[in-house]
Design an enzyme around this catalytic site. Structure first.
Site, PDB file in Angstrom:
ATOM      1  N   GLU A  59       6.284  -2.306   4.122  1.00  0.00           N
ATOM      2  CA  GLU A  59       6.845  -2.056   5.322  1.00  0.00           C
ATOM      3  C   GLU A  59       7.580  -3.666   5.810  1.00  0.00           C
ATOM      4  OE1 GLU A  59       6.081   1.356   8.169  1.00  0.00           O
ATOM      5  OE2 GLU A  59       5.204  -0.504   8.761  1.00  0.00           O
TER       6      GLU A  59
ATOM      7  N   HIS B  25      -8.776   3.515 -17.536  1.00  0.00           N
ATOM      8  CA  HIS B  25      -8.786   4.735 -18.346  1.00  0.00           C
ATOM      9  C   HIS B  25      -7.447   5.609 -18.198  1.00  0.00           C
ATOM     10  CE1 HIS B  25     -12.861   3.900 -20.321  1.00  0.00           C
ATOM     11  NE2 HIS B  25     -12.885   2.984 -19.080  1.00  0.00           N
TER      12      HIS B  25
ATOM     13  N   LYS C 176      12.577  10.212   9.654  1.00  0.00           N
ATOM     14  CA  LYS C 176      12.127  10.691  10.804  1.00  0.00           C
ATOM     15  C   LYS C 176      13.214  11.572  11.408  1.00  0.00           C
ATOM     16  CE  LYS C 176       8.463   7.520  12.271  1.00  0.00           C
ATOM     17  NZ  LYS C 176       8.268   6.570  13.042  1.00  0.00           N
TER      18      LYS C 176
END
Length: 426
Positions: free
Chosen positions: A277, A298, A414
């Site tokens: 951010e 792995h 948003k």
């Protein structure tokens, strides 16, 4: 308490010869609060200037709540919960035996997860810490509605009133207004500290107090980091300059923060928000990613070793002293062929594995590594490390000439979501 060690970065000489005047000027800009986003530099002096009266009041409220509950729900998203969770898991581990369990809600809108928590709480005594500057963020707002109602229905208004705490704005916002109207205890999110920089404010500290964590030691660690990083020449800035040069001079696009301790996973999640951010603006910045080794060796190890080059570099957290150490038992019949390992403790084996992996990735895979050597893994180290990373992040972002303290891109999704949901006025 954190050493920055470069391994095959190809920039060792460049880091040493990097413009010290530029670093010193940015350091001065951070401390004198004259750069972009300077209204949100309150975290720089916070370890010294934090409100001691409020801190002591938090202890009283937290101790009282702690005596009444089995579970504290921490309602929040992003910086409102990641710091507390990172501290809780780093300090208490993944399976703490302490009386109070912390559970995090409001960081998802998953109906299944939410119902699972409701079911889990049916036979538990619980409280709620609602962490939000405004009280209007969608995910935590929904969660608080659900769990506040559940607590009131289960225990009644009077008990609920004594078990709900709001960490919010000093004077304004929906959550502050609601808490005052309902008589909930409140603690203050400082105006000059943004969410991802707020872990040692009430945002993180209150929940940790309820969990029984030694927050005095956290603040001591942060204070120690503030003192040790008060000069322009320091290890945090060395890390910032190193990653800046790998990005801008060597054209690397992503940094992978790697820990060999499972209980540091949420520290890496906190770190991803901090740098993602703060730096991801104006078409700039490294993509922050993370892995836990040897688990991810792995699954991701093949790509890291032999995959596309010059995209990712690694920053490795190496812990010198574990919280506890154990030995590998010796078997009379060495059927699995592991008796040779019994001469070393498990932490020693883990440390040797780190060196082996670094050697493979650096010398064969030709991947730059930055080793961040932590002295230990405890409450004081947490306070030190989070301040250290915040200081490095501010330097790193200012080197890119961007504002580390806003997040304009977050607002776009948003607005789209609100429009699709039919929010009034959208």
């Amino acid at each position: 308490m954190i050493n920055t060690i470069l391994k095959f970065s190809g920039i060792e000489k460049e880091v040493k010869s990097f413009d010290k005047t530029k670093v010193a000027n940015i350091h001065k800009m951070i401390h004198e609060k004259t750069g972009k986003g300077n209204d949100f530099l309150g975290w720089v002096d916070w370890p010294e200037t934090f409100n001691k009266d409020e801190y002591n009041r938090m202890k009283v409220v937290a101790n009282d709540l702690r005596s009444k509950i089995d579970v504290l729900l921490v309602v929040g998203i992003g910086g409102s919960y990641l710091g507390a969770r990172a501290a809780d898991e780093m300090i208490r581990g993944l399976y703490p035996t302490d009386k109070v369990e912390l559970i995090y809600v409001g960081n998802t809108m998953s109906s299944t997860y939410t119902q699972n928590i409701l079911d889990y709480l049916k036979n538990k005594e619980f409280g709620i810490a609602n962490v939000s500057k405004s009280g209007t963020t969608t995910e935590p707002g929904i969660a608080f509605r659900i769990f506040e109602e559940f607590l009131i229905n289960k225990k009644g208004n009077d008990v609920a009133k004594s078990r709900i705490v709001a960490v919010t704005d000093r004077a304004k916002g929906a959550l502050k207004e609601m808490a005052d109207a309902k008589g909930y205890e409140t603690f203050v999110i400082p105006d000059d500290i943004g969410g991802r920089f707020s872990v040692t404010t009430p945002v993180g500290i209150f929940a940790l107090l309820v969990a029984g964590v030694n927050t005095d030691a956290i603040m001591k660690g942060a204070m120690k980091a503030r003192k040790e990083l008060s000069k322009p020449s320091n290890e945090a800035y060395k890390y910032a300059v190193s990653r800046y040069l790998l990005n801008t001079d060597k054209n690397y696009k992503s940094e992978m923060l790697v820990s060999y301790e499972l209980q540091l996973q949420y520290l890496t999640e906190w770190w991803k928000q901090l740098f993602g951010e703060s730096e991801g603006k104006d078409g700039k910045g490294l993509l922050p990613t993370s892995c836990i080794f040897s688990t991810d060796l792995h699954s991701m190890g093949q790509f890291i070793q032999d995959g596309t080059k010059n995209i990712i570099f690694e920053s490795i957290i190496r812990v010198k002293k574990p919280q506890v150490d154990i030995n590998v038992p010796k078997l009379e019949k060495d059927l699995d062929g592991l008796n040779y390992l019994t001469k070393n403790s498990l932490h020693k084996i883990n440390s040797i594995a780190i060196e082996g992996v670094i050697d493979a990735h650096v010398n064969v895979g030709k991947m730059p590594n930055i080793v961040l050597e932590f002295d230990k893994m405890d409450d004081e180290m947490f306070g030190y490390a989070t301040y250290w990373f915040m200081k490095a992040c501010a330097m790193s972002a200012y080197l890119l000439d961007i504002n580390p303290f806003d997040q304009p891109g977050v607002e776009i999704y948003k607005k789209n979501m609100f429009k699709l949901l039919g929010k009034p006025g959208m």
